[in-house]
Design a protein around this motif. Structure first.
Motif, PDB file in Angstrom:
ATOM      1  N   SER A 166     -44.051 -29.434  21.786  1.00  0.00           N
ATOM      2  CA  SER A 166     -43.271 -28.708  20.775  1.00  0.00           C
ATOM      3  C   SER A 166     -43.821 -28.882  19.368  1.00  0.00           C
ATOM      4  N   ASN A 167     -44.541 -29.962  19.141  1.00  0.00           N
ATOM      5  CA  ASN A 167     -44.997 -30.338  17.802  1.00  0.00           C
ATOM      6  C   ASN A 167     -43.821 -30.466  16.830  1.00  0.00           C
ATOM      7  N   PHE A 168     -42.638 -30.736  17.361  1.00  0.00           N
ATOM      8  CA  PHE A 168     -41.432 -30.926  16.548  1.00  0.00           C
ATOM      9  C   PHE A 168     -41.163 -32.422  16.463  1.00  0.00           C
ATOM     10  N   LYS A 169     -41.641 -33.024  15.386  1.00  0.00           N
ATOM     11  CA  LYS A 169     -41.553 -34.468  15.222  1.00  0.00           C
ATOM     12  C   LYS A 169     -40.232 -34.849  14.553  1.00  0.00           C
TER      13      LYS A 169
ATOM     14  N   GLY B  97     -36.399 -34.587  10.460  1.00  0.00           N
ATOM     15  CA  GLY B  97     -37.128 -33.761  11.413  1.00  0.00           C
ATOM     16  C   GLY B  97     -38.339 -33.115  10.778  1.00  0.00           C
ATOM     17  N   THR B  98     -38.896 -32.164  11.484  1.00  0.00           N
ATOM     18  CA  THR B  98     -40.070 -31.445  11.004  1.00  0.00           C
ATOM     19  C   THR B  98     -39.681 -30.364  10.007  1.00  0.00           C
ATOM     20  N   ASN B  99     -38.566 -29.734  10.241  1.00  0.00           N
ATOM     21  CA  ASN B  99     -38.086 -28.652   9.382  1.00  0.00           C
ATOM     22  C   ASN B  99     -36.871 -29.120   8.585  1.00  0.00           C
TER      23      ASN B  99
ATOM     24  N   THR C 126     -45.452 -35.557  20.424  1.00  0.00           N
ATOM     25  CA  THR C 126     -44.897 -34.212  20.618  1.00  0.00           C
ATOM     26  C   THR C 126     -45.984 -33.179  20.902  1.00  0.00           C
TER      27      THR C 126
ATOM     28  N   ARG D  35     -41.273 -40.954  12.228  1.00  0.00           N
ATOM     29  CA  ARG D  35     -41.568 -39.572  12.631  1.00  0.00           C
ATOM     30  C   ARG D  35     -43.062 -39.366  12.847  1.00  0.00           C
TER      31      ARG D  35
ATOM     32  N   THR E 174     -32.439 -31.708  10.308  1.00  0.00           N
ATOM     33  CA  THR E 174     -32.423 -31.811  11.764  1.00  0.00           C
ATOM     34  C   THR E 174     -31.229 -32.650  12.173  1.00  0.00           C
TER      35      THR E 174
END
Length: 131
Positions: free
Chosen positions: A22-25, A77-79, A19, A14, A82
């Motif tokens: 979106s900065n969503f890694k 994921g980032t949050n 990204t 990750r 995911t």
């Protein structure tokens, strides 16, 4: 297979994600039927459609190295948790063993385990073309 080790490998992947939009890694680790492990990250593109998810990156790395089936995939994921997108679920279907487990982990090393049938019920796969 040590799930915590696989989650850590997915975290490491990750961190390599590209990204800028979106900065969503997202990172993923795939275990094949030969017990080889491949990791991947998501890679974005300004045109969006050429972007690729971490799950597909890891699976395609495995297939390009001569593997034919995956038996486990871990996604971080980032949050929170995911889950794989619809396209990734279809790719998992193409290359997964029937007993494939899909593990989604959060940032606290907690995880949930699913079967492909739970995430992609009534799916269409290679077996449907062989009738």
């Amino acid at each position: 297979m040590n799930i915590e080790k696989l989650i850590k490998l997915a975290y490491t992947a990750r961190e390599k994600a590209y990204t800028p939009y979106s900065n969503f890694k997202v990172g993923a680790a795939v275990v094949t039927e030969n017990n080889n492990i491949y990791s991947g990250c998501n890679i974005e593109n300004a045109a969006y459609s050429p972007s690729i998810c971490a799950e597909r990156t890891a699976i395609f790395k495995a297939i390009s190295e001569g593997e034919s089936k995956i038996k486990l995939i871990v996604i971080v994921g980032t949050n929170d948790f995911t889950y794989p997108c619809g396209v990734c679920r279809q790719v998992i279907k193409e290359f997964a063993k029937d007993t494939c487990k899909i593990i989604v982990a959060n940032n606290k090393m907690e995880y949930k385990t699913f079967t492909l049938d739970e995430l992609l019920p009534y799916s269409f796969g290679p077996e449907d073309l062989r009738r």
